[in-house]
Design an enzyme around this catalytic site. Structure first.
Site, PDB file in Angstrom:
ATOM      1  N   CYS A 101      69.367 -57.952 -18.293  1.00  0.00           N
ATOM      2  CA  CYS A 101      69.010 -59.297 -17.938  1.00  0.00           C
ATOM      3  C   CYS A 101      67.708 -59.804 -18.369  1.00  0.00           C
ATOM      4  O   CYS A 101      66.738 -59.112 -18.093  1.00  0.00           O
ATOM      5  CB  CYS A 101      69.071 -59.483 -16.464  1.00  0.00           C
ATOM      6  SG  CYS A 101      68.646 -61.345 -16.014  1.00  0.00           S
ATOM      7  N   CYS A 112      63.979 -75.578  -9.926  1.00  0.00           N
ATOM      8  CA  CYS A 112      64.774 -75.588  -9.007  1.00  0.00           C
ATOM      9  C   CYS A 112      64.055 -74.776  -8.117  1.00  0.00           C
ATOM     10  O   CYS A 112      63.469 -73.861  -8.080  1.00  0.00           O
ATOM     11  CB  CYS A 112      66.021 -74.587  -9.560  1.00  0.00           C
ATOM     12  SG  CYS A 112      66.578 -75.153 -10.925  1.00  0.00           S
ATOM     13  N   GLY A 155      63.430 -68.222 -17.024  1.00  0.00           N
ATOM     14  CA  GLY A 155      63.369 -69.451 -18.064  1.00  0.00           C
ATOM     15  C   GLY A 155      64.934 -69.820 -18.205  1.00  0.00           C
ATOM     16  O   GLY A 155      65.750 -69.529 -17.946  1.00  0.00           O
ATOM     17  N   SER A 208      75.119 -73.200 -14.446  1.00  0.00           N
ATOM     18  CA  SER A 208      74.550 -73.208 -13.087  1.00  0.00           C
ATOM     19  C   SER A 208      74.741 -74.386 -12.256  1.00  0.00           C
ATOM     20  O   SER A 208      74.019 -75.635 -12.684  1.00  0.00           O
ATOM     21  CB  SER A 208      72.977 -72.956 -13.121  1.00  0.00           C
ATOM     22  OG  SER A 208      72.746 -71.463 -13.615  1.00  0.00           O
ATOM     23  N   LEU A 209      75.701 -74.695 -11.809  1.00  0.00           N
ATOM     24  CA  LEU A 209      76.242 -75.989 -11.086  1.00  0.00           C
ATOM     25  C   LEU A 209      75.553 -75.839  -9.554  1.00  0.00           C
ATOM     26  O   LEU A 209      74.669 -77.037  -9.624  1.00  0.00           O
ATOM     27  CB  LEU A 209      77.827 -76.052 -10.909  1.00  0.00           C
ATOM     28  CG  LEU A 209      78.412 -77.253 -10.427  1.00  0.00           C
ATOM     29  CD1 LEU A 209      78.093 -78.575 -11.000  1.00  0.00           C
ATOM     30  CD2 LEU A 209      80.103 -76.979 -10.350  1.00  0.00           C
ATOM     31  N   CYS A 327      68.518 -62.120  -9.243  1.00  0.00           N
ATOM     32  CA  CYS A 327      68.594 -63.294  -9.489  1.00  0.00           C
ATOM     33  C   CYS A 327      67.674 -64.432  -8.909  1.00  0.00           C
ATOM     34  O   CYS A 327      67.539 -64.507  -7.469  1.00  0.00           O
ATOM     35  CB  CYS A 327      69.733 -64.137  -9.452  1.00  0.00           C
ATOM     36  SG  CYS A 327      71.151 -63.636 -10.764  1.00  0.00           S
TER      37      CYS A 327
END
Ligand code: SAH
Ligand code: SF4
Length: 337
Positions: A101, A112, A155, A208-209, A327
């Site tokens: 990742c 966010c 990012g 990414s909803l 994450c």
């Protein structure tokens, strides 16, 4: 002699360094990428004079300042110093593959509120070579090639478009990582989604909803105010029409914010429109008291509700939470000394 390390040079700059014949560029790239070689003196099929010249330049620009191992050795997180900025990379080992990742920016400007990177603000754009080098560090640790690369670290990859496209091409062309094993995760920038389908081989796109309506998504993903759901859906539809692979919709469940089962049919409707797969994940804690993980049973109920509404949905397992490598837990913090 350039003052940039070898991994940051493009083909013509590298050609200037190694001189003729032309195949030397490819030879050096093979050493750098396939052998993940860090000492040009070991590149024994090159003439000694070229090796000396390369050794004077240096290979990479990242300096590893901390390595943390979690999940009983199956997850590794590196903190690299990239000319003064902290950049994080996570390696996840599975029985049959290894996934790296990578970060595409130092920090993130999207803000966010449930994401540690977003809360830390923006540092700077990473160069293509700095993105590729993260993969090479992981390959060296593994002692073999990396199977999959996901742009899910720090990012927003489509906000550093040129460098990300260049890095994808290098991973594909020089490191032998097939396009289908590269995933770009994005909040969804419509014109960049459209150009991506032209600029790189067919990779996997994850959107990414996190909320099925604009009011809620404005809160969870602030750039939604500029690029609302319907505009991203239109761009993703064009991506599919242009031959793009099946899209993944990411949905991070935040307790009491976006985890009501009543929202599931709306998410499922978007997924059906795009023929997308929905990947749910319980939020990883980041220290913001307003945004905390949904309990496991709520997460399971939400996944069930998505399936009942006709969506193809799965629950993603958390990795790396014990070393703050999961994450959304990647922050611009320096390691404690
Ligand atoms: N900026 C890109 C890629 C990096 S974030 C994007 O947002 O898509 C990778 C994924 O982690 C995104 O789906 C993001 O929403 C999710 N994420 C961020 N913070 C999280 C958290 N605290 N818990 C779980 N997932 C999180
Ligand atoms: Fe940036 Fe992605 Fe975190 Fe949002 S979730 S702040 S876009 S890294």
């Amino acid at each position: 002699m350039p003052n940039k390390p070898l991994l940051l040079l493009d083909d013509s700059e590298l050609a200037d360094v190694v001189g003729p014949p032309a195949f030397r560029v490819r030879q050096v790239r093979r050493w750098l990428y396939e052998a993940a070689e860090t000492d040009p003196r070991e590149m024994t099929d090159l003439p000694a004079s070229v090796r000396e010249r390369l050794a004077g330049i240096g290979v990479g620009s990242l300096r590893t300042v901390d390595t943390r191992i979690g999940d009983g050795g199956q997850t590794v997180k590196w903190l690299h110093d990239a000319s003064g900025e902290v950049v994080e990379t996570v390696l996840m080992r599975y029985p049959d593959r290894a996934t790296v990742c990578v970060s595409s920016q130092a920090g993130c400007a999207m803000g966010c509120p449930f994401c540690a990177t977003g809360q830390g603000g923006f540092g700077r754009q990473l160069e293509a070579g700095e993105i590729v080098e993260q993969v090479l560090v992981a390959a060296r640790h593994l002692g073999e090639r990396v199977g999959n690369v996901v742009f899910m670290g720090m990012g927003e990859p489509l906000a550093n478009y040129a460098a990300v496209v260049d890095a994808i091409r290098r991973l594909h062309d020089h490191c032998g990582i097939g396009a289908r094993r590269i995933t770009v995760s994005t909040i969804g920038i419509p014109d960049r989604i459209r150009s991506l389908s032209r600029d790189v081989p067919p990779l996997t796109l994850a959107w990414s909803l996190h909320a099925p309506d604009d009011a809620l998504r404005d809160e969870l993903v602030p750039p939604n105010r500029r690029w609302p759901i319907r505009e991203v859906v239109a761009a993703l539809g064009d991506w599919r029409a242009a031959g793009g692979r099946r899209i993944t919709i990411e949905y991070t469940l935040v307790a009491g914010v976006n985890d009501a089962p009543g929202l599931a049919p709306e998410v499922a409707a978007i997924a059906r429109t795009l023929e997308a797969h929905v990947n749910c994940i319980a939020m990883n804690p980041t220290g913001n008291p307003r945004y905390v993980p949904s309990p496991p049973e709520t997460v399971r109920d939400f996944v069930d509700a998505l399936r009942e509404a006709g969506a193809n949905a799965t629950l993603r397992r958390n990795r790396g939470a014990d070393i703050d490598a999961a994450c959304g837990q990647l922050a611009r913090s320096r390691p404690a000394k």
